[in-house]
Write an enzyme that holds these catalytic residues in place. Structure first.
Site, mmCIF file in Angstrom:
data_model
loop_
_atom_site.group_PDB
_atom_site.id
_atom_site.type_symbol
_atom_site.label_atom_id
_atom_site.label_comp_id
_atom_site.label_asym_id
_atom_site.label_seq_id
_atom_site.Cartn_x
_atom_site.Cartn_y
_atom_site.Cartn_z
ATOM 1 N N GLU A 261 106.159 101.073 -58.010
ATOM 2 C CA GLU A 261 107.072 101.576 -56.982
ATOM 3 C C GLU A 261 107.857 100.456 -56.316
ATOM 4 O O GLU A 261 109.056 100.595 -56.044
ATOM 5 C CB GLU A 261 106.294 102.367 -55.922
ATOM 6 N N HIS B 282 97.519 111.757 -50.151
ATOM 7 C CA HIS B 282 98.579 112.509 -50.839
ATOM 8 C C HIS B 282 99.182 113.563 -49.905
ATOM 9 O O HIS B 282 99.683 114.584 -50.363
ATOM 10 C CB HIS B 282 98.044 113.191 -52.099
HETATM 11 C C1 LIG Z 1 100.773 104.256 -56.236
HETATM 12 C C2 LIG Z 1 100.636 105.489 -57.023
HETATM 13 N N1 LIG Z 1 101.664 105.889 -57.804
HETATM 14 C C3 LIG Z 1 101.563 107.024 -58.535
HETATM 15 C C4 LIG Z 1 100.429 107.776 -58.509
HETATM 16 C C5 LIG Z 1 100.325 109.071 -59.309
HETATM 17 N N2 LIG Z 1 99.351 108.931 -60.403
HETATM 18 C C6 LIG Z 1 98.104 109.397 -60.299
HETATM 19 S S1 LIG Z 1 97.191 109.082 -61.667
HETATM 20 C C7 LIG Z 1 98.486 108.306 -62.416
HETATM 21 C C8 LIG Z 1 98.322 107.745 -63.789
HETATM 22 C C9 LIG Z 1 97.424 106.599 -63.750
HETATM 23 O O1 LIG Z 1 97.174 106.125 -65.028
HETATM 24 P P1 LIG Z 1 95.900 105.254 -65.267
HETATM 25 O O2 LIG Z 1 95.790 104.214 -64.206
HETATM 26 O O3 LIG Z 1 95.963 104.780 -66.668
HETATM 27 O O4 LIG Z 1 94.692 106.242 -65.043
HETATM 28 P P2 LIG Z 1 94.258 107.508 -65.918
HETATM 29 O O5 LIG Z 1 94.713 108.703 -65.147
HETATM 30 O O6 LIG Z 1 94.892 107.399 -67.261
HETATM 31 O O7 LIG Z 1 92.783 107.421 -65.956
HETATM 32 C C10 LIG Z 1 99.609 108.316 -61.603
HETATM 33 C C11 LIG Z 1 100.901 107.751 -61.963
HETATM 34 C C12 LIG Z 1 99.387 107.339 -57.657
HETATM 35 N N3 LIG Z 1 98.245 108.034 -57.538
HETATM 36 N N4 LIG Z 1 99.505 106.200 -56.957
#
Ligand SMILES: Cc1ncc(C[n+]2csc(CCOP(=O)(O)OP(=O)(O)O)c2C)c(N)n1
Ligand SMILES: [Mg+2]
Lengths: 323, 326
Positions: free
Chosen positions: B62, B131
């Protein structure tokens, strides 16, 4: 591992039955990372998990009933219903704070390591995060500090998007990194980094033991990328069960709908481990089926416990803001 | 007039905006673009498909992609950035607050940054503390940012157009619980200028100033209270920077009673600022103490009854309105 699998599958059912409504993530497909990784830690080690934390808590011995209760927003939940699925904290188990902010736990785990080092407790800090967190600036900033100050922290990155580093190319992929493999980035900061198969219990156990050994000997931070193949049930934004797991799928995956069968056949860490145990003569199929039976009984008791737990009193909302 | 769902009006605005101006780029996840977790989110994919060169999905970075959008805006583009959940904007605070908000002033008016940051704020149901945030009051404390809070299908369309056309950095703060609400949207609907409040319901007894989803909630309360003989006027500022204070004061002069409803936390929230301004300029017009209905001053809890307890519910709004009548 079976406990985690059946916990998460029961949770999907609770969601479908309307017992909770918010967004949530399950640990299905990563059981062979969390369980062996956390098996050998010391009681006072600190752990920092993510939105995908249920498996980590169970691997550390959390009570499934209290976990369900938290996710259902009930009074007997670990956080009294205040945290919910993204934020399950169990300070008694070393989970002080579980963040839903991607990358948010990387500096925190580094800080717990700083405290352990300066207080001379001998404890270490484990940071569990996904491949997506590598995209946040918090990751390299914390790597730099952890390396400069030789802090006792294990960065355990669970890359559940094996097959390519680019979500535009492959199936569901949660990160797009120019620096790939993910070990490159910590490597630049002189943090020893290895990439392993996160669906191989033995490989995870060995890699984590070696890394924690080095950390405890004062060699500073270590990084592990544990790869797994994304469970087809989390392709969308909400988990959907392609099939209810039972141990017989290890030998016969035909009950799984064809489009999802491949994963259960070759990438499901629970089924892989079951086949390994049987092949090595450690357990028979019948013994494993017995274990599954008792796990399922434990899960159904835990669900009953959570459903019987009342919602918190509304005024509970006003407590716990300050110490 | 066409009856249209809020999310449809928003998608229509996005399509018209990117079609009309080559300098517009959407920096947004393709699978969820501008619609968060709503079931309609995939619809953004249709726009992404039609404008592949000007819709780009960023990594989870971000700070960098907001800063990139600001820099691109300084250099001739009009980027529209979807931060999805408003809480994620905190990851980009240094770029939004320190750079975007200050750029024009600090350069003595030389540099403008026509960027739009899109956020989904507020209590969405079980979003818990990380959130569910409503950062509009924090942003209001940073001069240099325009702040938009739409509350109807027509407004989301008309205000989004103005946000993209504006030469200032603009924070467009939407709410997922508005997406299904229906309303009139004329074809080729004109842009809605910033700084023009709208009286969403005329009434004689009490002025309710409400923002975002709280407008819809206050309208529902107004209908209930009409049965009790309380005639509520609902004023929607639509943008808080700039703020149409004249329309608010005209209503206050008519009714002499004020309730301000907003989803920020109570202390130093949007409601606090509006109440303070009314107190300064119109204290003598008031027949009763003003009331604020806002989120209680605790982090947002997960459990539904706890979340309900701290939120500006219909019951709390009705109670506040009745209190001003006694
Ligand atoms: C700062 C932030 N940006 C966006 C999100 C939305 N978000 C939640 S899970 C996710 C994907 C995360 O991917 P990863 O770290 O690989 O975890 P996974 O869900 O694949 O276990 C996103 C973008 C968030 N929670 N926090
Ligand atoms: Mg991932």
């Amino acid at each position: 591992m079976l406990l985690i699998r059946h916990f998460e599958e029961a949770l999907v059912a609770l969601h479908e039955q309307g017992h909770f409504s918010g967004h949530y993530h399950v640990y299905i497909g990563q059981e062979a990372t969390g369980v062996p990784a956390l098996a050998d830690l010391a009681p006072d080690d600190a752990l920092f998990a993510t939105h995908r934390n249920h498996g980590h808590l169970l691997a550390r011995g959390a009570d499934p009933g209290r976990l369900f209760a938290e996710i259902l927003g009930r009074r007997d939940g670990y956080n009294k219903g205040k945290g919910g699925t993204f934020h399950i904290a169990a300070a008694g188990l070393g989970f002080y704070h579980t963040t839903g902010i991607v990358g948010g736990n990387i500096p925190l785990a580094t800080g717990a390591a700083y405290a352990a080092k300066t207080r001379g407790t001998g404890a270490l800090s484990v940071c569990l995060f996904g491949d997506g967190a590598m995209e946040e600036g918090a990751a390299p900033e914390a790597f730099n500090i952890a390396s400069l100050w030789k802090l006792p922290v294990l960065f355990l990155c669970e890359n559940n998007g094996k097959y390519g580093a680019n979500k535009a190319v492959g199936a569901a992929q949660s990160s797009t990194m120019a620096a790939y493999p993910l070990t490159e980035l910590p490597g630049l900061y002189k943090i020893p980094a290895v990439q392993i198969d996160g669906t191989d219990v033995g490989a995870v156990f060995n890699a984590v033991s070696e890394a924690t050994g080095r950390i405890r000997r004062g060699e500073g931070p270590q990084f592990i990328e544990a790869q797994s193949v994304r469970w087809p049930g989390s392709e969308g934004n909400w988990p959907v069960l392609p099939v209810a797991t039972n141990v017989n799928l290890a030998w016969d995956a035909s009950p799984v709908p064809e489009s999802k069968r491949d994963w259960y056949r070759s990438s499901d860490p629970v089924l892989i481990f079951i086949r390994e145990l049987v092949a090595a003569g450690v357990a028979t199929r019948e013994q494993i089926a017995e274990v599954e039976k008792s796990v399922k009984a434990e899960i159904s008791q835990a669900v009953q416990f959570a459903l019987a737990s009342p919602f918190p009193e509304p005024a509970e909302a006003l407590r716990d803001v300050f110490a | 007039m066409r009856q249209m769902a809020y999310f449809e009006a928003k998608l229509e605005a996005l399509r018209e905006i990117i079609s009309a101006d080559e300098s517009v780029h959407f920096i947004s996840d393709i699978g969820t673009g501008f619609l968060g977790l709503s079931e309609h989110r995939v619809r953004f994919g249709e726009i992404a498909r039609d404008f592949p060169d000007r819709v780009i999905a960023p990594p989870i970075s971000e700070l960098a992609f907001c800063g990139l959008a600001i820099g691109a805006a300084m250099s001739g583009l009009r980027p529209v950035v979807d931060l999805i959940t408003a809480s994620f904007a905190f990851e980009a605070w240094p770029q939004i607050i320190n750079e975007a908000a200050n750029a024009r002033y600090m350069s003595g008016g030389q540099t403008q940054a026509p960027v739009v940051f899109h956020l989904l704020h507020g209590l969405r149901g079980a979003g818990a503390a990380q959130h569910s945030q409503s950062p509009q009051a924090m942003l209001w404390n940073c001069p240099g940012l325009e702040i938009v809070l739409p509350a109807s299908p027509r407004d989301v369309k008309g205000l989004l157009k103005t946000a993209v056309a504006s030469n200032n950095p603009t924070v467009f703060i939407d709410h997922v619980l508005l997406f299904e609400c229906m309303g009139d949207v004329s074809e080729n609907d004109a842009a809605i200028p910033f700084g023009q409040a709208e009286i969403k319901r005329k009434g004689a007894d009490v002025t309710v100033v409400a923002t975002s989803y709280m407008v819809q909630r206050s309208l529902a309360v107004a209908e209930q209270l009409a049965k009790e003989g309380i005639d509520v006027e609902v004023v929607d500022p639509r943008t808080i920077v700039p703020l149409d204070f004249a329309t608010i004061m005209a209503s206050v002069e008519k009714t002499g009673r004020v309730v301000v409803v907003d989803e920020c936390h109570m202390s130093c929230g949007v409601a606090a600022e509006i109440v303070a301004r009314i107190a300064e300029s119109g204290f003598d017009k008031l027949k009763a103490p003003m009331r604020r209905v806002a989120t209680l001053d605790v982090p947002v809890p997960y459990s539904p009854p706890l979340e309900d307890f701290i939120s500006p519910t219909e019951a709390r709004i009705a109670q506040a309105i009745r209190a001003t009548m006694n």
